[in-house]
Design a protein around this motif. Sequence first.
Motif, short mmCIF file in Angstrom:
data_model
loop_
_atom_site.label_atom_id
_atom_site.label_comp_id
_atom_site.label_asym_id
_atom_site.label_seq_id
_atom_site.Cartn_x
_atom_site.Cartn_y
_atom_site.Cartn_z
N ASN A 1 32.79 52.47 40.81
CA ASN A 1 32.06 53.31 39.88
C ASN A 1 32.97 54.25 39.23
O ASN A 1 32.95 54.30 37.85
N GLU A 2 34.19 54.66 39.84
CA GLU A 2 35.15 55.35 39.14
C GLU A 2 35.91 54.53 38.11
O GLU A 2 35.93 55.05 36.83
N LEU A 3 36.24 53.39 38.23
CA LEU A 3 36.90 52.50 37.38
C LEU A 3 36.00 52.13 36.31
O LEU A 3 36.56 52.15 34.97
N ALA A 4 35.04 52.27 36.41
CA ALA A 4 33.84 51.53 35.30
C ALA A 4 33.69 52.92 34.25
O ALA A 4 33.55 52.73 33.13
N LYS A 5 33.93 53.95 34.83
CA LYS A 5 33.71 55.44 34.06
C LYS A 5 34.89 55.48 33.17
O LYS A 5 34.90 55.94 32.24
N ALA A 6 36.23 55.02 33.70
CA ALA A 6 37.38 55.34 33.01
C ALA A 6 37.79 54.23 31.89
O ALA A 6 38.43 54.26 31.03
N TYR A 7 37.35 52.96 32.29
CA TYR A 7 38.00 51.62 31.50
C TYR A 7 36.72 50.85 31.06
O TYR A 7 35.65 50.75 31.88
N ILE A 8 37.06 50.31 30.09
CA ILE A 8 36.16 49.49 29.28
C ILE A 8 36.50 47.92 29.47
O ILE A 8 35.57 47.05 29.77
N ARG A 9 37.83 47.52 30.21
CA ARG A 9 38.27 46.28 30.39
C ARG A 9 39.17 46.15 31.55
O ARG A 9 39.71 47.17 31.88
N SER A 10 38.88 45.29 32.53
CA SER A 10 39.82 45.12 33.63
C SER A 10 40.41 43.68 33.68
O SER A 10 39.52 42.88 33.82
N LYS A 11 41.59 43.57 33.77
CA LYS A 11 42.03 42.27 33.79
C LYS A 11 43.20 42.21 35.03
O LYS A 11 44.15 43.16 34.97
N ILE A 12 43.18 40.96 35.70
CA ILE A 12 44.15 40.96 36.89
C ILE A 12 45.12 39.73 36.52
O ILE A 12 44.41 38.62 36.22
N ARG A 13 46.11 39.81 36.70
CA ARG A 13 47.16 38.98 36.34
C ARG A 13 47.89 38.57 37.82
O ARG A 13 48.56 39.12 38.28
N ILE A 14 47.44 37.36 38.39
CA ILE A 14 48.01 37.02 39.65
C ILE A 14 49.30 36.13 39.43
O ILE A 14 49.44 35.21 38.64
N SER A 15 50.31 36.62 40.28
CA SER A 15 51.44 35.68 40.01
C SER A 15 51.71 34.85 41.43
O SER A 15 52.35 33.70 41.23
N HIS A 16 51.26 35.23 42.53
CA HIS A 16 51.31 34.30 43.82
C HIS A 16 50.02 34.60 44.45
O HIS A 16 49.13 35.46 44.67
N ILE A 17 49.50 33.34 44.97
CA ILE A 17 48.14 33.56 45.92
C ILE A 17 48.57 32.36 46.97
O ILE A 17 48.74 31.29 46.78
N ILE A 18 48.54 32.61 48.24
CA ILE A 18 48.51 31.90 49.48
C ILE A 18 47.38 31.93 50.50
O ILE A 18 47.13 33.17 50.67
N GLN A 19 46.87 30.86 50.67
CA GLN A 19 45.76 30.90 51.85
C GLN A 19 46.30 30.18 53.15
O GLN A 19 47.00 29.06 53.19
N GLU A 20 46.19 30.91 54.33
CA GLU A 20 46.32 30.37 55.59
C GLU A 20 45.08 30.51 56.55
O GLU A 20 44.95 31.75 56.62
#
Length: 121
Positions: A54-73
């Motif tokens: 909710n706090e993020l939604a009040k402060a920002y109009i866009r949110s983007k995540i740039r993932i450099s690494h992802i590993i599943q085990e």
Amino acid sequence: MMKPKDIVLELYKSDVLLDTNSVREIIHPEVLIDWNSSKGFIQMNYDDLLSLTNELAKAYIRSKIRISHIIQEGNLVSLRYSHFVKTIENPREEMLIGNFFVIWEVKNGKLFRGYQMSNFS
């Protein structure tokens, strides 16, 4: 049934962190995240995560995540990413909030236990 990696990736799609309903669908009711940030240690539960959304939604109009690494085990998924936002005041400029590393445990198709470290810019 979705793989744990795909469940984790649902949280980090564009703008999901600004949408309480989407976050509510992804996190387990007993979720707990241990977060070590440059400002100290925070432990967050279900209600805390929804409040943060909710706090993020009040402060920002866009949110983007740039993932450099992802590993599943098994049911554990680790990812390293940078979080960018656009503010209401300056919607044209993308701003880096910080760099993150998180390990998520997935239980019953939901994010159950998280261990996160961050460095804010």
